[in-house]
Design an enzyme around this catalytic site. Structure first.
Site, PDB file in Angstrom:
ATOM      1  N   ARG A   1      -4.024 -34.914  23.392  1.00 30.70           N
ATOM      2  CA  ARG A   1      -2.704 -35.540  23.207  1.00 30.70           C
ATOM      3  C   ARG A   1      -2.340 -35.717  21.728  1.00 30.70           C
ATOM      4  O   ARG A   1      -1.574 -36.607  21.365  1.00 30.70           O
ATOM      5  CB  ARG A   1      -2.614 -36.886  23.933  1.00 30.70           C
ATOM      6  CG  ARG A   1      -2.832 -36.751  25.419  1.00 30.70           C
ATOM      7  CD  ARG A   1      -2.381 -37.967  26.190  1.00 30.70           C
ATOM      8  NE  ARG A   1      -2.616 -37.739  27.604  1.00 30.70           N
ATOM      9  CZ  ARG A   1      -3.747 -38.012  28.226  1.00 30.70           C
ATOM     10  NH1 ARG A   1      -4.743 -38.544  27.573  1.00 30.70           N
ATOM     11  NH2 ARG A   1      -3.884 -37.753  29.497  1.00 30.70           N
TER      12      ARG A   1
ATOM     13  N   LYS B   1       8.123 -28.681  13.499  1.00 27.13           N
ATOM     14  CA  LYS B   1       8.453 -27.879  14.684  1.00 27.13           C
ATOM     15  C   LYS B   1       7.272 -26.964  14.988  1.00 27.13           C
ATOM     16  O   LYS B   1       6.795 -26.245  14.105  1.00 27.13           O
ATOM     17  CB  LYS B   1       9.696 -27.022  14.437  1.00 27.13           C
ATOM     18  CG  LYS B   1      10.996 -27.783  14.587  1.00 27.13           C
ATOM     19  CD  LYS B   1      12.163 -26.820  14.518  1.00 27.13           C
ATOM     20  CE  LYS B   1      13.470 -27.557  14.577  1.00 27.13           C
ATOM     21  NZ  LYS B   1      14.629 -26.677  14.367  1.00 27.13           N
TER      22      LYS B   1
ATOM     23  N   GLU C   1      15.385 -16.957   3.741  1.00 27.94           N
ATOM     24  CA  GLU C   1      15.533 -18.409   3.932  1.00 27.94           C
ATOM     25  C   GLU C   1      15.982 -19.059   2.627  1.00 27.94           C
ATOM     26  O   GLU C   1      16.752 -20.016   2.637  1.00 27.94           O
ATOM     27  CB  GLU C   1      14.219 -19.042   4.410  1.00 27.94           C
ATOM     28  CG  GLU C   1      13.866 -18.775   5.859  1.00 27.94           C
ATOM     29  CD  GLU C   1      14.795 -19.470   6.880  1.00 27.94           C
ATOM     30  OE1 GLU C   1      15.560 -20.382   6.513  1.00 27.94           O
ATOM     31  OE2 GLU C   1      14.749 -19.062   8.055  1.00 27.94           O
TER      32      GLU C   1
ATOM     33  N   LYS D   1      14.561 -29.128   2.487  1.00 25.76           N
ATOM     34  CA  LYS D   1      14.100 -29.191   3.875  1.00 25.76           C
ATOM     35  C   LYS D   1      13.584 -30.601   4.189  1.00 25.76           C
ATOM     36  O   LYS D   1      13.877 -31.160   5.254  1.00 25.76           O
ATOM     37  CB  LYS D   1      13.014 -28.143   4.113  1.00 25.76           C
ATOM     38  CG  LYS D   1      12.390 -28.259   5.479  1.00 25.76           C
ATOM     39  CD  LYS D   1      12.560 -27.079   6.365  1.00 25.76           C
ATOM     40  CE  LYS D   1      12.189 -27.395   7.797  1.00 25.76           C
ATOM     41  NZ  LYS D   1      11.820 -26.256   8.572  1.00 25.76           N
TER      42      LYS D   1
ATOM     43  N   GLU E   1      16.234 -33.100  15.176  1.00 23.17           N
ATOM     44  CA  GLU E   1      17.443 -32.281  15.226  1.00 23.17           C
ATOM     45  C   GLU E   1      18.485 -32.808  16.215  1.00 23.17           C
ATOM     46  O   GLU E   1      19.023 -32.061  17.050  1.00 23.17           O
ATOM     47  CB  GLU E   1      17.086 -30.819  15.538  1.00 23.17           C
ATOM     48  CG  GLU E   1      18.170 -29.867  15.038  1.00 23.17           C
ATOM     49  CD  GLU E   1      17.751 -28.409  15.120  1.00 23.17           C
ATOM     50  OE1 GLU E   1      16.713 -28.070  14.550  1.00 23.17           O
ATOM     51  OE2 GLU E   1      18.493 -27.639  15.751  1.00 23.17           O
TER      52      GLU E   1
ATOM     53  N   ARG F   1      19.993 -31.900  10.946  1.00 27.08           N
ATOM     54  CA  ARG F   1      18.950 -30.873  10.755  1.00 27.08           C
ATOM     55  C   ARG F   1      19.425 -29.511  11.264  1.00 27.08           C
ATOM     56  O   ARG F   1      18.946 -28.474  10.808  1.00 27.08           O
ATOM     57  CB  ARG F   1      17.657 -31.299  11.461  1.00 27.08           C
ATOM     58  CG  ARG F   1      16.518 -30.326  11.243  1.00 27.08           C
ATOM     59  CD  ARG F   1      15.175 -30.868  11.695  1.00 27.08           C
ATOM     60  NE  ARG F   1      14.152 -29.839  11.553  1.00 27.08           N
ATOM     61  CZ  ARG F   1      12.862 -30.044  11.702  1.00 27.08           C
ATOM     62  NH1 ARG F   1      12.409 -31.234  12.005  1.00 27.08           N
ATOM     63  NH2 ARG F   1      12.008 -29.037  11.546  1.00 27.08           N
TER      64      ARG F   1
ATOM     65  N   ASN G   1      19.947 -24.291  10.358  1.00 31.62           N
ATOM     66  CA  ASN G   1      20.048 -23.046  11.134  1.00 31.62           C
ATOM     67  C   ASN G   1      21.191 -22.167  10.645  1.00 31.62           C
ATOM     68  O   ASN G   1      21.584 -21.225  11.349  1.00 31.62           O
ATOM     69  CB  ASN G   1      20.229 -23.363  12.628  1.00 31.62           C
ATOM     70  CG  ASN G   1      19.053 -24.136  13.176  1.00 31.62           C
ATOM     71  OD1 ASN G   1      17.906 -23.861  12.824  1.00 31.62           O
ATOM     72  ND2 ASN G   1      19.318 -25.128  14.000  1.00 31.62           N
TER      73      ASN G   1
ATOM     74  N   HIS H   1      21.385 -18.452  11.362  1.00 34.30           N
ATOM     75  CA  HIS H   1      20.338 -18.153  12.348  1.00 34.30           C
ATOM     76  C   HIS H   1      20.848 -17.725  13.722  1.00 34.30           C
ATOM     77  O   HIS H   1      20.080 -17.157  14.497  1.00 34.30           O
ATOM     78  CB  HIS H   1      19.396 -19.350  12.509  1.00 34.30           C
ATOM     79  CG  HIS H   1      18.422 -19.478  11.370  1.00 34.30           C
ATOM     80  ND1 HIS H   1      18.818 -19.671  10.065  1.00 34.30           N
ATOM     81  CD2 HIS H   1      17.064 -19.409  11.331  1.00 34.30           C
ATOM     82  CE1 HIS H   1      17.760 -19.743   9.287  1.00 34.30           C
ATOM     83  NE2 HIS H   1      16.681 -19.585  10.023  1.00 34.30           N
TER      84      HIS H   1
ATOM     85  N   HIS I   1      18.697 -14.698  15.053  1.00 32.28           N
ATOM     86  CA  HIS I   1      17.795 -14.700  16.205  1.00 32.28           C
ATOM     87  C   HIS I   1      18.160 -13.580  17.174  1.00 32.28           C
ATOM     88  O   HIS I   1      17.281 -12.931  17.748  1.00 32.28           O
ATOM     89  CB  HIS I   1      17.834 -16.054  16.923  1.00 32.28           C
ATOM     90  CG  HIS I   1      17.148 -17.143  16.152  1.00 32.28           C
ATOM     91  ND1 HIS I   1      17.540 -18.456  16.184  1.00 32.28           N
ATOM     92  CD2 HIS I   1      16.097 -17.100  15.296  1.00 32.28           C
ATOM     93  CE1 HIS I   1      16.753 -19.178  15.408  1.00 32.28           C
ATOM     94  NE2 HIS I   1      15.867 -18.377  14.848  1.00 32.28           N
TER      95      HIS I   1
ATOM     96  N   HIS J   1      12.536 -11.730   9.852  1.00 33.56           N
ATOM     97  CA  HIS J   1      13.359 -12.925  10.011  1.00 33.56           C
ATOM     98  C   HIS J   1      14.282 -13.160   8.807  1.00 33.56           C
ATOM     99  O   HIS J   1      15.480 -13.386   8.978  1.00 33.56           O
ATOM    100  CB  HIS J   1      12.447 -14.135  10.237  1.00 33.56           C
ATOM    101  CG  HIS J   1      13.196 -15.424  10.378  1.00 33.56           C
ATOM    102  ND1 HIS J   1      13.983 -15.701  11.470  1.00 33.56           N
ATOM    103  CD2 HIS J   1      13.293 -16.502   9.547  1.00 33.56           C
ATOM    104  CE1 HIS J   1      14.529 -16.901  11.317  1.00 33.56           C
ATOM    105  NE2 HIS J   1      14.122 -17.401  10.165  1.00 33.56           N
TER     106      HIS J   1
END
Ligand code: GLY
Length: 345
Positions: free
Chosen positions: A112, A134, A176, A204, A214, A218, A222, A225, A229, A246
């Site tokens: 956990r 993330k 980025e 960031k 988010e 936040r 993106n 993006h 994606h 990417h």
């Protein structure tokens, strides 16, 4: 210049991002007294050097997105168990975004949740993927669809690790970085590399500190993006392997978002030109790849996990960047077609 330090402020879960050549030497001081074993998740292609006292188990995972799977996750966790890793021990994600996403997810669910330190070895990891908690793996239906938020105890960006990074990987990180140019990072390329990483990491960190999971701001990280994606997903489908990196996809996504903002009257031509100038200054392509197919890109963008209401983009405007929902698919289609024909982009 010594080690630079940026702080992610999350009350009792706050942590430092340490940046600079040789920053890895700070690792022993970050390992708490209760840690008796350290599991390092990495890839065979990454030169690993760790100078710590605790017994270390090195767990290698395959190169590429294929490693972000339930199969690899289960193996990594089984290796934690065989090693006798306890709740008080430490997991280190030592690699690029694939490794830190997978190691972070494994650390978040093992017993956990065990302590995680990220050591990104790519520029992309240092300015984005390793920061912010993330974690994720992919499933057949899409990338990063299974994951968690699990903040690391520290992120160590040892920029000497970038010296042997292939040029295409540097370029990937630069995609980025081009995004950060629209989030407040001015004249990034005029700074030494460590300062470039520091400025991006600080931006960031600020977004993560103010909106960890988010719920709002936040999402602006993106920018570029939504199309990126979709391009990555379509590139994989067309090529059967990764066809666009990417960062390069983000660069094209930034230009597309600017074109969309222009056609919606949110920005003027000169702002689109600024986007083109920034992307080119980072050495990135601003053109839609020849294999890009508007219809399937729109379908993929509809399925974007960030889309709450229809086709969702981060768009520039008079008041800066904002999330815009329910954009007309017809407009997106015509902009994609115009972009494919436009000689400028
Ligand atoms: N890469 C975007 C984020 O961490 O929110």
């Amino acid at each position: 210049m010594g080690i630079r330090r940026v702080q992610v402020e999350l009350e009792e879960r706050s942590y430092p991002i340490l940046i600079g050549g040789g920053a890895l030497s700070e690792l022993p001081g970050l390992i708490g007294p209760k840690v008796s074993k350290v599991a390092v998740v990495t890839q065979a292609s990454i030169p690993l050097s760790l100078d710590i006292h605790q017994p270390v188990k090195v767990i290698t995972v395959p190169d590429g997105e294929v490693a972000k799977s339930f199969v690899t996750l289960e193996r990594v966790i089984s290796e934690f168990v065989e090693f006798g890793l306890s709740r008080a021990d430490l997991v280190i994600g030592f690699g690029g975004g694939v490794v830190t996403d997978l190691a972070g997810f494994a650390a978040s669910i093992y017993h956990r949740g065990v302590t995680l330190v990220n050591v990104p070895t790519t520029l992309l990891g240092m300015v984005d993927a390793a920061i912010g908690g993330k974690t994720a793996i992919n499933i057949r239906e899409g990338k990063n669809l299974v994951g968690s938020f699990h903040q690391p105890r520290a992120v160590i960006c040892d920029t000497s690790l970038l010296e042997t990074l292939p040029p295409e990987e540097i370029l990937c990180g630069r995609g980025e970085m081009a995004k950060y140019a629209f989030l407040g990072a001015d004249n990034l390329l005029q700074l030494p590399l460590d300062a470039q990483v520091e400025v991006c990491a600080a931006i960031k960190a600020q977004f993560v500190s103010s909106d960890e999971t988010e719920g709002g701001g936040r999402a602006l990280l993106n920018y570029g993006h939504t199309l990126a994606h979709a391009l990555e997903a379509q590139g994989d489908l067309v090529g059967g392997e990764q066809r666009i990196k990417h960062g390069q996809a983000v660069a094209i996504g930034l230009i597309f978002a600017a074109r969309l903002a222009l056609s919606l009257g949110r920005i003027d031509e000169s702002r689109l030109d600024e986007h083109l100038a920034v992307v080119r200054s980072f050495g990135l392509d601003s053109k839609l790849p020849g294999w890009a197919d508007p219809d399937s890109l729109i379908e993929l963008m509809r399925r974007d996990k960030k889309a709450i209401d229809g086709l969702t983009f981060v768009l520039d405007g008079q008041g800066g960047l904002e999330v815009v929902q329910s954009i007309d698919p017809g407009l997106i289609r015509s902009e994609l077609e115009l972009m494919a024909r436009d000689k400028r982009s």
